[in-house]
Design a protein around this motif. Structure first.
Motif, PDB file in Angstrom:
ATOM      1  N   LYS A 228     -15.315   5.294  25.227  1.00 21.86           N
ATOM      2  CA  LYS A 228     -14.830   6.668  25.371  1.00 21.86           C
ATOM      3  C   LYS A 228     -15.923   7.671  25.055  1.00 21.86           C
ATOM      4  N   ALA A 229     -16.758   7.372  24.072  1.00 21.03           N
ATOM      5  CA  ALA A 229     -17.856   8.270  23.733  1.00 21.03           C
ATOM      6  C   ALA A 229     -18.869   8.337  24.866  1.00 21.03           C
ATOM      7  N   MET A 230     -19.146   7.188  25.494  1.00 17.83           N
ATOM      8  CA  MET A 230     -20.103   7.186  26.594  1.00 17.83           C
ATOM      9  C   MET A 230     -19.569   7.952  27.784  1.00 17.83           C
ATOM     10  N   GLU A 231     -18.294   7.769  28.078  1.00 15.82           N
ATOM     11  CA  GLU A 231     -17.692   8.521  29.178  1.00 15.82           C
ATOM     12  C   GLU A 231     -17.733  10.019  28.887  1.00 15.82           C
ATOM     13  N   MET A 232     -17.450  10.396  27.655  1.00  9.66           N
ATOM     14  CA  MET A 232     -17.481  11.801  27.264  1.00  9.66           C
ATOM     15  C   MET A 232     -18.888  12.378  27.420  1.00  9.66           C
ATOM     16  N   LEU A 233     -19.900  11.618  27.021  1.00 11.01           N
ATOM     17  CA  LEU A 233     -21.284  12.069  27.126  1.00 11.01           C
ATOM     18  C   LEU A 233     -21.693  12.246  28.583  1.00 11.01           C
ATOM     19  N   LEU A 237     -22.827  15.766  30.371  1.00  5.75           N
ATOM     20  CA  LEU A 237     -24.092  15.974  31.064  1.00  5.75           C
ATOM     21  C   LEU A 237     -23.848  16.462  32.490  1.00  5.75           C
ATOM     22  N   GLU A 238     -22.837  15.903  33.136  1.00  6.86           N
ATOM     23  CA  GLU A 238     -22.505  16.362  34.490  1.00  6.86           C
ATOM     24  C   GLU A 238     -22.044  17.818  34.473  1.00  6.86           C
ATOM     25  N   TRP A 239     -21.306  18.197  33.455  1.00  6.91           N
ATOM     26  CA  TRP A 239     -20.877  19.588  33.310  1.00  6.91           C
ATOM     27  C   TRP A 239     -22.080  20.506  33.160  1.00  6.91           C
ATOM     28  N   ARG A 240     -23.068  20.093  32.371  1.00  4.72           N
ATOM     29  CA  ARG A 240     -24.269  20.922  32.186  1.00  4.72           C
ATOM     30  C   ARG A 240     -25.005  21.110  33.517  1.00  4.72           C
ATOM     31  N   ILE A 241     -25.061  20.051  34.319  1.00  8.10           N
ATOM     32  CA  ILE A 241     -25.747  20.159  35.605  1.00  8.10           C
ATOM     33  C   ILE A 241     -24.945  21.041  36.558  1.00  8.10           C
ATOM     34  N   ILE A 347     -12.079  26.339  25.679  1.00  5.71           N
ATOM     35  CA  ILE A 347     -11.538  25.160  24.999  1.00  5.71           C
ATOM     36  C   ILE A 347     -12.198  23.898  25.546  1.00  5.71           C
ATOM     37  N   HIS A 348     -12.302  23.815  26.871  1.00  4.57           N
ATOM     38  CA  HIS A 348     -12.927  22.635  27.468  1.00  4.57           C
ATOM     39  C   HIS A 348     -14.387  22.505  27.039  1.00  4.57           C
ATOM     40  N   ALA A 349     -15.121  23.622  27.057  1.00  2.17           N
ATOM     41  CA  ALA A 349     -16.530  23.584  26.673  1.00  2.17           C
ATOM     42  C   ALA A 349     -16.689  23.152  25.219  1.00  2.17           C
ATOM     43  N   ALA A 350     -15.875  23.725  24.340  1.00  2.55           N
ATOM     44  CA  ALA A 350     -16.000  23.426  22.910  1.00  2.55           C
ATOM     45  C   ALA A 350     -15.615  21.991  22.594  1.00  2.55           C
ATOM     46  N   GLU A 351     -14.579  21.490  23.247  1.00  3.72           N
ATOM     47  CA  GLU A 351     -14.085  20.146  22.929  1.00  3.72           C
ATOM     48  C   GLU A 351     -14.874  19.051  23.629  1.00  3.72           C
ATOM     49  N   ALA A 352     -15.106  19.219  24.927  1.00  2.00           N
ATOM     50  CA  ALA A 352     -15.631  18.127  25.732  1.00  2.00           C
ATOM     51  C   ALA A 352     -17.136  18.175  25.943  1.00  2.00           C
ATOM     52  N   CYS A 353     -17.715  19.375  25.909  1.00  2.00           N
ATOM     53  CA  CYS A 353     -19.127  19.511  26.276  1.00  2.00           C
ATOM     54  C   CYS A 353     -20.045  19.802  25.094  1.00  2.00           C
ATOM     55  N   TYR A 354     -19.495  20.330  24.016  1.00  2.00           N
ATOM     56  CA  TYR A 354     -20.261  20.565  22.786  1.00  2.00           C
ATOM     57  C   TYR A 354     -19.469  20.014  21.592  1.00  2.00           C
ATOM     58  N   PRO A 355     -19.200  18.712  21.580  1.00  2.00           N
ATOM     59  CA  PRO A 355     -18.339  18.156  20.526  1.00  2.00           C
ATOM     60  C   PRO A 355     -18.957  18.280  19.143  1.00  2.00           C
ATOM     61  N   LYS A 375       1.593  29.028  20.509  1.00  2.00           N
ATOM     62  CA  LYS A 375       2.454  27.899  20.855  1.00  2.00           C
ATOM     63  C   LYS A 375       2.042  27.276  22.187  1.00  2.00           C
ATOM     64  N   MET A 376       1.453  28.069  23.061  1.00  2.00           N
ATOM     65  CA  MET A 376       0.973  27.541  24.340  1.00  2.00           C
ATOM     66  C   MET A 376      -0.430  26.954  24.223  1.00  2.00           C
ATOM     67  N   ILE A 377      -1.255  27.547  23.364  1.00  2.00           N
ATOM     68  CA  ILE A 377      -2.629  27.061  23.212  1.00  2.00           C
ATOM     69  C   ILE A 377      -2.685  25.784  22.391  1.00  2.00           C
ATOM     70  N   SER A 378      -1.902  25.719  21.347  1.00  2.00           N
ATOM     71  CA  SER A 378      -1.990  24.613  20.399  1.00  2.00           C
ATOM     72  C   SER A 378      -1.896  23.235  21.044  1.00  2.00           C
ATOM     73  N   PRO A 379      -0.949  22.989  21.959  1.00  2.00           N
ATOM     74  CA  PRO A 379      -0.890  21.643  22.564  1.00  2.00           C
ATOM     75  C   PRO A 379      -2.099  21.305  23.421  1.00  2.00           C
ATOM     76  N   MET A 380      -2.846  22.305  23.850  1.00  2.62           N
ATOM     77  CA  MET A 380      -4.029  22.068  24.671  1.00  2.62           C
ATOM     78  C   MET A 380      -5.208  21.566  23.847  1.00  2.62           C
ATOM     79  N   LEU A 381      -5.143  21.722  22.531  1.00  2.00           N
ATOM     80  CA  LEU A 381      -6.271  21.417  21.664  1.00  2.00           C
ATOM     81  C   LEU A 381      -6.245  19.981  21.188  1.00  2.00           C
ATOM     82  N   ASP A 382      -7.420  19.408  21.062  1.00  2.00           N
ATOM     83  CA  ASP A 382      -7.556  18.112  20.404  1.00  2.00           C
ATOM     84  C   ASP A 382      -7.102  18.258  18.954  1.00  2.00           C
TER      85      ASP A 382
END
Length: 521
Positions: A228-233, A237-241, A347-355, A375-382
């Motif tokens: 899972k860590a390798m997939e996340m990495l 990297l693909e997001w950065r490109i 949220i996506h950038a903070a969680e998935a791209c800059y863990p 209440k709407m944001i909270s379920p979206m967060l890790d």
């Protein structure tokens, strides 16, 4: 396929990103990801399955390539260096191939692995290496030749040298990478970009960190599950490109404003600023959502600003600090400031791209209407990110996280810092070092590339030795090189990154050199 599940601890092992405080199992997980990366960057690509604008390749152990151009030319090691330098076409002597078999890691070669005719195989690590200059790698791929660079930095112990040149080191990595036996993922990854693009994106992401710190961010974020860590990495990297992070750090504020109107106004209005530190010594990012008008600029302009802010924050980190603090002033927030696309992007950038970059996020004086939004944001967060978000309503509660002298007085924080925020306009020719070719620029960029290759070679030898106990000397040498890569990155930074308002304020600057080591007599 191994999974290293460990519960997060609160000790130094989790606070410190690289080496020294890892368990043997965690070392094993770290090594597996590095083996995977080296295999991806340097091993033989599989046959292309179709055509695409991007040269898409995959390694030979069960990872599928989506598409590949049969006539596309992938960049060699010279092109990889050029990606660090958008303005110069100069090819340093250290990058010039010294033999037909040393043309960089993106030249195709036969499945038999016979790629380096006449070139000696890598030698084992020298047991006496630790008494030598750390820039001199102990693993040689060919005798030193006339193309071997030596950069005298004015200090007798700071001399950079790669035996046989950087191209020879890259060729040796290419030959030996296929011998590494990385973990086999149960899930096949589909790569979107060439090995060179992934490698360049990774080292750009590392910045001044120890490279292991960067990898460990992903392992910690995925609870030490290697796959899972390798997939996340890879996805990060693909997001950065895809998001062209290099455009943000290289173009400069005025150029970004020309491309994305409204970018600069977001910096000028104080919507997001860096000021001071929290009680843990982490850089403090202050956000005032009431200054955000979703209709005043395009979504692209907001996204580029978000990347600018995160990349700027990372430049303010100084070891051992690896995280930042974020403080929201919600006292004047209204629904007219709400911007769901921006919230989701951030949220996506903070969680998935800059863990593991966020240390704590304090939401101060949120109005009652924010309760429904939360209440709407909270379920979206890790869950890990969600646990780092704290709510405060009074200065006494806020002071648990930030001292009063670090808080602005003219805000809802009720702090003691009376200095208002004022944007400083770009200085004419402030990016001259980056835009104009020079010998110093070429030398600084080439030196950083050599350090990256040196670290990769030491990593390959470490993984080849398998036993943690038998590779102690290599691990120590590798750690020393990784730690000193920060100095080399900062030396190249003026030539590779545009100045920001925080450079002009003096908040971002080259850190002072570490004190000289003392030896007992």
């Amino acid at each position: 396929m191994k999974h290293h599940h460990h519960s997060d601890t609160t000790g130094a092992a989790q606070a410190t990103g690289h080496v020294g405080n890892l368990t043997p199992e965690q070392w094993d997980a770290l090594g597996e990801i590095w083996s995977f990366l080296l295999h991806l960057w340097y091993s033989e690509p599989s046959s292309p399955s179709s055509k695409s604008n991007h040269p898409r390749r995959a390694s030979s152990y069960g990872i599928s390539a989506s598409t590949s151009s049969s006539n596309a030319t992938s960049p060699n090691v010279n092109d990889t260096l050029a990606l660090h330098d958008p303005s110069s076409t100069f090819t340093p002597p250290s990058m010039a191939p010294s033999s037909p078999g040393a043309t960089g890691h993106h030249q195709q070669y036969s499945s038999s692995g016979n790629t380096g005719r006449g070139v000696s195989p890598p030698l084992p690590a020298s047991p006496t290496r630790l008494s030598q200059s750390f820039y001199q790698p102990s693993i040689t791929s060919s005798p030193a030749g006339p193309t071997s660079p030596t950069f005298n930095t004015g200090s007798s112990h700071l001399i950079s040298s790669l035996p046989g040149g950087a191209a020879a080191a890259a060729a040796a990595l290419k030959r030996s990478a296929a011998k590494l036996k990385p973990w086999l993922p149960a899930k096949k990854f589909t790569f979107k970009y060439s090995p060179a693009e992934y490698q360049t994106a990774f080292w750009s992401f590392v910045q001044a960190e120890h490279p292991d710190t960067t990898v460990l961010r992903f392992l910690r974020a995925r609870k030490w599950n290697v796959e899972k860590a390798m997939e996340m990495l890879i996805l990060a990297l693909e997001w950065r490109i895809t998001m062209d992070v290099e455009e943000v750090v290289q173009d400069g504020e005025e150029a970004l404003e020309a491309k994305y109107p409204g970018f600069l106004e977001q910096l000028k209005n104080g919507k997001v600023i860096f000021r001071g530190h929290d009680r843990q010594g982490r850089p403090l990012c202050l956000l005032d959502p009431s200054q955000h008008n979703p209709n005043a600029q395009s979504q692209q302009a907001v996204q580029k600003l978000s990347i600018y802010v995160i990349e700027t924050a990372r430049m303010m980190l100084r070891p051992p600090t690896e995280t930042i603090s974020v403080l929201f002033d919600m006292s004047n927030f209204s629904m007219s400031n709400m911007d769901w696309p921006t919230v989701k992007f951030f949220i996506h950038a903070a969680e998935a791209c800059y863990p593991e970059l966020l240390g704590v996020c304090v939401v101060h004086k949120a109005p009652w209407l924010f309760g429904a939004i939360w209440k709407m944001i909270s379920p979206m967060l890790d869950p890990v990110i969600r646990a780092k978000i704290k709510f405060t309503n009074h200065r006494k509660d806020l002071e648990e996280f930030v001292a009063p002298d670090q808080l602005m007085k003219n805000k809802a924080y009720e702090g003691q810092d009376e200095t208002p925020y004022q944007y400083i306009d770009p200085i004419p020719d402030e990016n001259r070092l980056m835009l104009e070719p020079s010998e110093a620029k070429q030398r600084a960029i080439a030196r950083r590339k050599e350090m990256e290759l040196t670290f990769e070679r030491l990593t390959e030898v470490w993984q080849g030795q398998k036993q943690l106990s038998s590779s102690a000397a290599v691990i120590q040498e590798r750690s020393e090189v990784g730690q000193r890569m920060a100095d080399v990155w900062w030396a190249a930074e003026p030539y590779t990154r545009a100045r920001t308002v925080y450079h002009r304020m003096g908040a971002i600057h080259t850190p002072p050199p570490p004190p000289p080591a003392t030896h007992a007599t």
